[in-house]
Write a protein that holds these residues in place. Structure first.
Motif: not given
Ligand SMILES: [Zn+2]
Length: 418
Positions: A39-43, A77-79, A114-116, A139-143
């Motif tokens: 997964t992405c690190s995003d909480e 970051l990003g998964g 991944s996520h959005v 979200a996703c900040g990395a993408l």
């Molecule tokens: Zn993300």
């Protein structure tokens, strides 16, 4: 498996996806279950992790300690799939019980998320946005960084993956004529899940499991909604490594964002592309590289003393001295050094194609095959193999010597520099 296949392209509740996956896993009759979650690190991905842990891991996996169990997890970051995860995860879920049951196998489910984010406003749906602690957030900040001009090393790694096999997906996603800007982050997340699942598969194809293993690899996109999250199932890989031959098949969306179409069905999102319902065999990227070696790769400039060394190795191989264990490794080191001077790109393609270079060089090998990378990148591969010659099994050393001498014999007459 049919029930999971039916989920592909659609938006579903997280628990529905995990329970369907669980029933599919149970129906295979596996004696033991393992799991991996990327997964992405995003909480904001915590809900996806919790539901997978509750509805899949806790129901199927062996106890790690008295009462708890866990999936092998990667969060970054990003998964991104991290190289080396598949062998480690597979090794972790090898238990003595399996050895005592003839014909038994284990199943490892790999969920790649991944996520959005999404916000519904009076002006329409805004993909890539969410309220975080009451504040507008991406979200996703990395993408989002990937589609910007970030040069952070982790984002550069994502960019390399998005360019796999020469399709510049970042450029396509940025192109307003091809993809509406308001869907850019949704489509980036779909591509990300798909590409990372492919990286998982590259490792699964390459890694010989300690015990017979069936893998289910499920790329998904979490949709971070203001209330409960949902997810889109991007596709399903079924990778059978219960026998040495193995087989990997895929059904689902492709990796070209310009081919995605969106539709609303009963108020729920559906993503489609032309190939999504067709089950296809996963490609063998080592074989693909060997097939791409052509006359242009065999060209090299000028005769050097290294030709004499290679001619010596060729003579030794012709006299079958490479079957002698000690001699063969010395011959291989000599051949690798010589070809590294004469034609490193050809050498790197041969060693990668023949399985001697690590699978994480796949993207680099594709760039070399397409003439988008040169001697420097080729030598990264050759030097690594040279340093690890002692770790190669004898039959691989022999096969590699035969391939190197055969391919370079075809081009032993040097072209004039061009
Ligand atoms: Zn993300």
């Amino acid at each position: 498996m049919e029930r999971i296949a039916k989920l592909i392209g659609g938006e579903h509740r997280l628990d529905h996806v995990c329970r369907t996956l669980r029933e599919a896993a149970r129906s295979t009759g596996a004696a033991l279950h393992g799991a991996m979650h990327v997964t992405c690190s995003d909480e904001s991905e915590h809900e996806s992790c919790q539901v997978f842990a509750r509805d899949y891991v806790r129901e199927l996996l062996p106890r790690l300690r008295l009462m708890d169990c866990g999936a092998f997890r990667t969060a970054n970051l990003g998964g991104r799939h991290e190289w080396g995860s598949v062998p480690l995860c597979e090794n972790h879920f090898v238990t003595p019980e399996l050895d005592r049951m003839p014909g038994a196998f284990k199943l490892i489910a790999v969920k790649v998320n991944s996520h959005v984010g999404v916000l519904t406003t009076p002006d329409g749906v805004r993909w890539g946005e969410m309220k975080r602690y009451g504040v507008d957030s991406i979200a996703c900040g990395a993408l989002s960084l990937l589609l910007g001009d970030s040069t952070l090393p982790e984002i550069e790694r994502l960019r390399e993956t998005f360019n796999f096999e020469g399709l510049d997906r970042v450029a396509l996603l940025r192109d307003e004529a091809k993809i509406p800007p308001e869907r850019r982050l949704l489509f980036a997340a779909l591509v990300q899940a798909r590409l990372q699942a492919r990286r998982v598969i590259l490792e699964i194809q390459d890694h010989v499991p300690l015990t017979p293993t069936l893998y289910l690899v499920l790329p998904c996109v979490t949709i971070n909604r203001p209330d409960r999250d949902t997810e889109i199932v991007v596709g399903l890989y079924l990778a059978d490594r219960r026998t040495p031959e193995g087989q990997v098949v895929y059904q689902g969306l492709g990796d070209d964002p310009t081919q995605f179409g969106t539709a609303l069905k009963h108020g729920e999102l559906r993503i489609e592309d032309a190939a999504m319902h067709r089950t296809r065999e996963a490609r063998d990227h080592r074989r693909l590289i060997l097939e791409q070696i052509g006359e242009q790769h065999r060209r090299h400039a000028g005769r050097t003393p290294h030709h004499e060394k290679l001619a010596h190795v060729r003579q030794e191989v012709a006299e079958r001295r490479h079957h002698e264990r000690a001699a063969s490794r010395l011959l291989l080191r000599t051949a690798l050094m010589a070809i590294g001077e004469i034609n490193p790109v050809l050498g790197a393609l041969i060693v990668f194609g023949n399985g001697a270079a690590a699978i994480h060089h796949a993207a680099r090998a594709h760039r070399l095959a397409r003439h988008e990378a040169g001697a420097h990148e080729a030598r990264v591969i050759l030097d690594e193999v040279h340093d690890r010659v002692d770790e190669l099994p004898p039959e691989r050393v022999q096969a590699l010597l035969e391939a190197l001498t055969r391919e370079t014999a075809a081009s032993s007459k040097p072209d004039s520099p061009s």
